[in-house]
Design an enzyme around this catalytic site. Structure first.
Site, short mmCIF file in Angstrom:
data_model
loop_
_atom_site.label_atom_id
_atom_site.label_comp_id
_atom_site.label_asym_id
_atom_site.label_seq_id
_atom_site.Cartn_x
_atom_site.Cartn_y
_atom_site.Cartn_z
N ARG A 71 59.08 23.29 91.34
CA ARG A 71 58.53 23.57 90.02
C ARG A 71 59.45 23.03 88.95
O ARG A 71 60.67 22.98 89.13
CB ARG A 71 58.35 25.09 89.83
CG ARG A 71 57.13 25.67 90.53
CD ARG A 71 56.95 27.16 90.25
NE ARG A 71 58.03 27.94 90.80
CZ ARG A 71 59.08 28.40 90.13
NH1 ARG A 71 59.17 28.19 88.82
NH2 ARG A 71 60.01 29.08 90.73
N TYR A 199 53.47 18.42 93.55
CA TYR A 199 54.18 19.47 94.27
C TYR A 199 53.47 20.82 94.06
O TYR A 199 53.11 21.17 92.93
CB TYR A 199 55.65 19.59 93.83
CG TYR A 199 56.23 20.91 94.28
CD1 TYR A 199 56.60 21.10 95.61
CD2 TYR A 199 56.31 22.00 93.41
CE1 TYR A 199 57.05 22.34 96.04
CE2 TYR A 199 56.77 23.24 93.84
CZ TYR A 199 57.13 23.40 95.16
OH TYR A 199 57.56 24.63 95.60
N LYS A 208 50.64 29.85 90.73
CA LYS A 208 51.48 30.34 89.64
C LYS A 208 50.78 30.16 88.28
O LYS A 208 50.88 31.02 87.41
CB LYS A 208 52.84 29.63 89.66
CG LYS A 208 53.66 29.93 90.91
CD LYS A 208 53.95 31.40 91.02
CE LYS A 208 54.41 31.92 92.35
NZ LYS A 208 55.53 31.39 93.03
N HIS A 228 54.72 38.85 90.41
CA HIS A 228 55.29 37.99 91.46
C HIS A 228 55.82 38.89 92.58
O HIS A 228 57.02 39.06 92.74
CB HIS A 228 56.43 37.15 90.83
CG HIS A 228 56.92 36.02 91.67
ND1 HIS A 228 58.17 35.47 91.51
CD2 HIS A 228 56.34 35.30 92.65
CE1 HIS A 228 58.34 34.47 92.36
NE2 HIS A 228 57.24 34.35 93.08
N SER A 250 61.88 33.58 93.11
CA SER A 250 61.52 32.52 94.06
C SER A 250 62.63 32.30 95.08
O SER A 250 63.81 32.25 94.72
CB SER A 250 61.27 31.23 93.29
OG SER A 250 60.24 31.44 92.35
N CYS A 252 63.81 34.29 97.31
CA CYS A 252 64.73 35.42 97.44
C CYS A 252 64.23 36.48 98.42
O CYS A 252 64.68 37.63 98.38
CB CYS A 252 65.04 36.03 96.08
SG CYS A 252 66.05 34.95 95.07
N ASP A 279 53.43 36.83 97.90
CA ASP A 279 53.92 36.16 96.67
C ASP A 279 53.36 36.74 95.38
O ASP A 279 54.06 36.79 94.38
CB ASP A 279 53.58 34.67 96.75
CG ASP A 279 54.39 33.82 95.76
OD1 ASP A 279 55.61 34.00 95.69
OD2 ASP A 279 53.78 32.99 95.05
N ARG A 378 58.31 23.33 102.39
CA ARG A 378 57.43 24.49 102.53
C ARG A 378 56.33 24.26 103.55
O ARG A 378 56.03 23.13 103.91
CB ARG A 378 56.81 24.82 101.17
CG ARG A 378 57.87 25.31 100.18
CD ARG A 378 57.31 26.06 99.02
NE ARG A 378 58.39 26.57 98.21
CZ ARG A 378 58.58 27.85 97.90
NH1 ARG A 378 57.74 28.77 98.31
NH2 ARG A 378 59.60 28.24 97.15
P1 GTP Z 1 58.91 32.05 97.04
O1 GTP Z 1 57.87 31.59 97.99
O2 GTP Z 1 59.71 30.91 96.46
O3 GTP Z 1 58.40 32.94 95.95
O4 GTP Z 1 60.05 32.81 97.86
P2 GTP Z 1 60.17 34.17 98.70
O5 GTP Z 1 60.65 35.25 97.80
O6 GTP Z 1 58.95 34.43 99.50
O7 GTP Z 1 61.41 33.85 99.65
P3 GTP Z 1 61.52 33.76 101.25
O8 GTP Z 1 61.13 35.03 101.93
O9 GTP Z 1 60.84 32.54 101.69
O10 GTP Z 1 63.09 33.60 101.44
C1 GTP Z 1 63.81 32.55 100.90
C2 GTP Z 1 65.17 32.42 101.51
O11 GTP Z 1 65.87 33.65 101.52
C3 GTP Z 1 65.13 31.95 102.95
O12 GTP Z 1 66.11 30.95 103.11
C4 GTP Z 1 65.49 33.17 103.74
O13 GTP Z 1 66.14 32.83 104.94
C5 GTP Z 1 66.38 33.96 102.80
N1 GTP Z 1 66.24 35.41 103.05
C6 GTP Z 1 65.09 36.12 103.07
N2 GTP Z 1 65.32 37.44 103.35
C7 GTP Z 1 66.67 37.55 103.49
C8 GTP Z 1 67.53 38.66 103.77
O14 GTP Z 1 67.11 39.80 103.94
N3 GTP Z 1 68.87 38.39 103.83
C9 GTP Z 1 69.38 37.13 103.63
N4 GTP Z 1 70.69 36.96 103.71
N5 GTP Z 1 68.58 36.05 103.39
C10 GTP Z 1 67.25 36.27 103.31
C1 SPV Z 2 57.89 30.01 93.89
O1 SPV Z 2 58.57 29.07 93.47
O2 SPV Z 2 58.05 31.20 93.50
C2 SPV Z 2 56.86 29.76 94.93
C3 SPV Z 2 56.55 28.39 95.26
O3 SPV Z 2 56.28 30.70 95.44
S1 SPV Z 2 55.55 27.63 94.06
O4 SPV Z 2 54.16 27.79 94.44
O5 SPV Z 2 55.92 26.22 94.05
O6 SPV Z 2 55.78 28.23 92.76
MN MN Z 3 56.81 32.65 94.48
#
Ligand code: GTP
Ligand code: SPV
Ligand code: MN
Length: 605
Positions: A71, A199, A208, A228, A250, A252, A279, A378
């Site tokens: 983004r 993207y 979003k 979110h 994002s 996290c 999400d 992704r």
């Molecule tokens: P968006 O799709 O961008 O909104 O992200 P999201 O919040 O769904 O994040 P996602 O669950 O994909 O996690 C992103 C990163 O954080 C990955 O690299 C995971 O491995 C890491 N991660 C997720 N949960 C944990 C956790 O409990 N501990 C740690 N150390 N890392 C984590």
């Molecule tokens: C984020 O960045 O929080 C995502 C991926 O979930 S995107 O759809 O690119 O915003």
């Molecule tokens: Mn997101």
């Protein structure tokens, strides 16, 4: 053929075609045969690479341009008549200027191309939550992703009828020129225009752009919320089900928490975790005075790196059929995909995300430029594939929330978990969230910044009014969810994560839900809110090595639950400056009151 008599739809398509001059207009019906033809066309043109049909049936790989991998927050605008309505933390452009600029860029840009008309729904058509959008795009990749991420096709036109309203979205890929890339939102016109990107977050306009930025604005005016947030359900051994929603910035941990597999002794007792969404949550007040949430999406656009059988089995399984991978590496031995963290061993015959042969010998964990997959690579995967998908996924009414959880990526200061004193204090806790930036947006990563409610890049109006709306929503619910904050990312002095995270987060969820019971488990009242007594977090049968030879134990738990008043006094000063300099005068009094309380609580006595 147009499939609709809705004049507003027909006009929108005609005006956009007049502007962009496509050779052809194709209405997307959602029909499998039509989608198959598009897949074949994209494979023939090189836009998609077909993966191993036996190992990954109906799965494809797509590579974006190297300038187009995340983004672009500084090119994302909220275009309201009055600048102050977009507020201090959004980029703003005058709507007239924004239309002119993007129309100029899009003018004639579909010559020689096809314009696809995608009617789609966010939410289950027929539910009170659902809203219809029409996205016009010249990208087959967008069509195929929208097919996974939304409920799309002819039934959405039927739902609109002859004069129903919808969210207009125009996406023109143009030359993918980063200097002419704009993601424009016109909340006052229910319109989105995106140019020069291909993207995900910039071009899958239902996600979003609509389901957060436009929807948050609609929600403010109509009395609901677009957040979110993931939504998950926990079933207790006695069959009782409870639901929580959690807002993390994002990359996290939302997808990971939403699909977590509890530690074995929980499974043995009969606990179950199910995913409603990973999400986005749309939240309304139910007749019973509780908040009810739906996931408006129909698929997952998840972060690939780090996803593996152990960290997130359910997400990995979701990618095994009908998925599209973006910017991951291609394993040419068997035409499957790979990314950092998928397996311990590095595969030998790999094409990296830019399309070049990859040298595993040069791989250096500390240097992302040596990675085979892009850090923000992704997968787009149908929700229906997810082994732990909640039976409530398609519910028309959604699920009732017992708890709302905020959380960021904080190496220090913020404890593993704490609870707000009440709703308004919970809103305060959301408003002061900070988190280290990630690869999900362009720019530096690892920089601590404020990200209120994990919505900094997604609030479609003034952030002060957004906080006010949260306060107002609290007044409308007789039984509001309890509000918590978590931090899975505390680090020791060597930079190791002190908490195991992932499935072990169940241990924290259990405490959170106990706090929501009628007879809650006791907690310590601290300067920032309620913190668990260490013995109330189950750390039995835990096997986590923080670093070599150092196993996680009760002392580590104590240290990540500790509230350091001196650090929080500093944090409070910083929050005061943030409120003053970045939010300004529209900050609700309830929040400045909470800030005063925090300052007093942390003051040296
Ligand atoms: P968006 O799709 O961008 O909104 O992200 P999201 O919040 O769904 O994040 P996602 O669950 O994909 O996690 C992103 C990163 O954080 C990955 O690299 C995971 O491995 C890491 N991660 C997720 N949960 C944990 C956790 O409990 N501990 C740690 N150390 N890392 C984590
Ligand atoms: C984020 O960045 O929080 C995502 C991926 O979930 S995107 O759809 O690119 O915003
Ligand atoms: Mn997101």
């Amino acid at each position: 053929m147009a499939f609709t008599k809705n004049k507003k739809v027909l006009n929108f398509v005609a005006e956009s075609a007049e502007l962009t001059q496509p050779d052809k207009i194709v209405w997307i019906t959602g029909d499998a045969a039509q989608l198959d033809r598009l897949k074949a066309e994209a494979v023939a043109s090189g836009e998609l690479i077909k993966l191993n049909e036996n190992l990954l049936p109906d799965c494809y790989l797509h590579r974006t341009k190297v300038n187009d991998v995340a983004r672009v927050e500084d090119r994302t605008f909220i275009c309201t008549q009055k600048k102050e309505d977009a507020g201090p933390i959004n980029y703003w452009m005058d709507p007239r200027q924004a239309y002119e600029l993007t129309h100029e860029i899009a003018r004639g840009s579909m010559k020689g191309r096809t314009m696809y008309v995608i009617p789609y729904a966010m939410g289950v058509p027929g539910s009170d939550f659902a809203k219809i959008g029409i996205e016009l795009t010249d990208s087959i990749y967008v069509v195929l992703n929208m097919n996974i991420m939304t409920r799309m096709g002819k039934q959405c036109l039927d739902a609109l009828g002859k004069d129903g309203d919808f969210i207009k979205g125009l996406h023109a890929k143009c030359d993918v020129d980063a200097e002419k890339r704009y993601i424009m939102h016109f909340p006052e016109d229910n319109t989105i225009i995106s140019v020069n990107s291909a993207y995900g977050g910039n071009v899958l306009l239902g996600k979003k752009c609509f389901a957060l930025r436009i929807a948050s604005y609609l929600g403010k005016n109509e009395g609901w919320m677009a957040e979110h947030m993931l939504i998950l359900g926990i079933t207790y051994p006695d069959g009782v089900k409870k639901y929580v929603a959690a807002a993390f910035p994002s990359a996290c941990g939302k997808t990971n928490l939403a699909m977590l597999i509890p530690p074995k002794h929980y499974l043995d007792k009969g606990y179950k975790v199910e995913c409603v969404g990973d999400d986005i949550a749309w939240i309304r007040v139910g007749d019973d005075g509780r908040l009810w949430a739906v996931n408006p999406e129909n698929g997952f656009f998840g972060v690939a790196p780090g996803t593996n059988e152990h960290s997130n089995y359910n997400a990995l399984q979701s990618t095994k059929r009908g998925a599209i991978f973006t910017n991951v590496a291609l394993n040419t031995d068997d035409m499957t995909v790979w990314w950092e963290g998928l397996t311990k061993e590095l595969p030998q015959n790999v094409i990296d995300w830019t399309g070049k042969p990859w040298n595993p010998a040069k791989f250096d964990k500390k240097d992302k430029s040596t990675y085979a997959a892009h850090p923000n690579s992704r997968f787009t995967a149908p929700a229906a594939n997810c082994p732990c998908l909640s039976p409530e996924f398609n519910s028309l009414t959604g699920v009732p929330l017992s708890a709302i959880i905020f959380g960021g990526r904080r190496a220090s200061t913020t404890p593993l978990v704490y609870q707000s004193r009440d709703w308004n204090h919970g809103v305060f806790i959301g408003s002061i969230m900070s988190s280290e930036t990630t690869a999900a947006a362009t720019g530096a990563t690892g920089v601590l910044r404020h990200d209120p409610m994990a919505m900094k890049p997604f609030i479609g109006y003034h952030v002060g009014d957004y906080f006010k709306h949260w306060i107002e929503m609290g007044k409308k619910v007789k039984n509001p969810p309890k509000i918590f904050n978590v931090n899975w990312f505390r680090q020791d002095e060597h930079g190791n994560f002190m908490w195991p995270g992932f499935g072990d987060n169940m241990r924290v969820l259990e405490w959170i839900l106990k706090r929501c019971d009628d007879n809650p488990v006791d907690a310590q009242e601290t300067a920032i809110g309620y913190v668990p007594y260490p013995e109330d977090i189950d750390i039995s049968e835990m096997d986590y090595e923080i670093s070599e030879g150092k196993k996680f134990g009760i002392e580590d738990l104590k240290s990540i639950l500790a509230v350091d008043k001196a650090k929080w006094a500093k944090e409070a000063e910083e929050i005061e400056a943030y409120y003053k300099n970045s939010i300004g005068s529209r900050i609700p009094k309830e929040l400045t009151d909470s800030l005063e309380t925090l300052k007093n609580n942390c003051a040296e006595k």
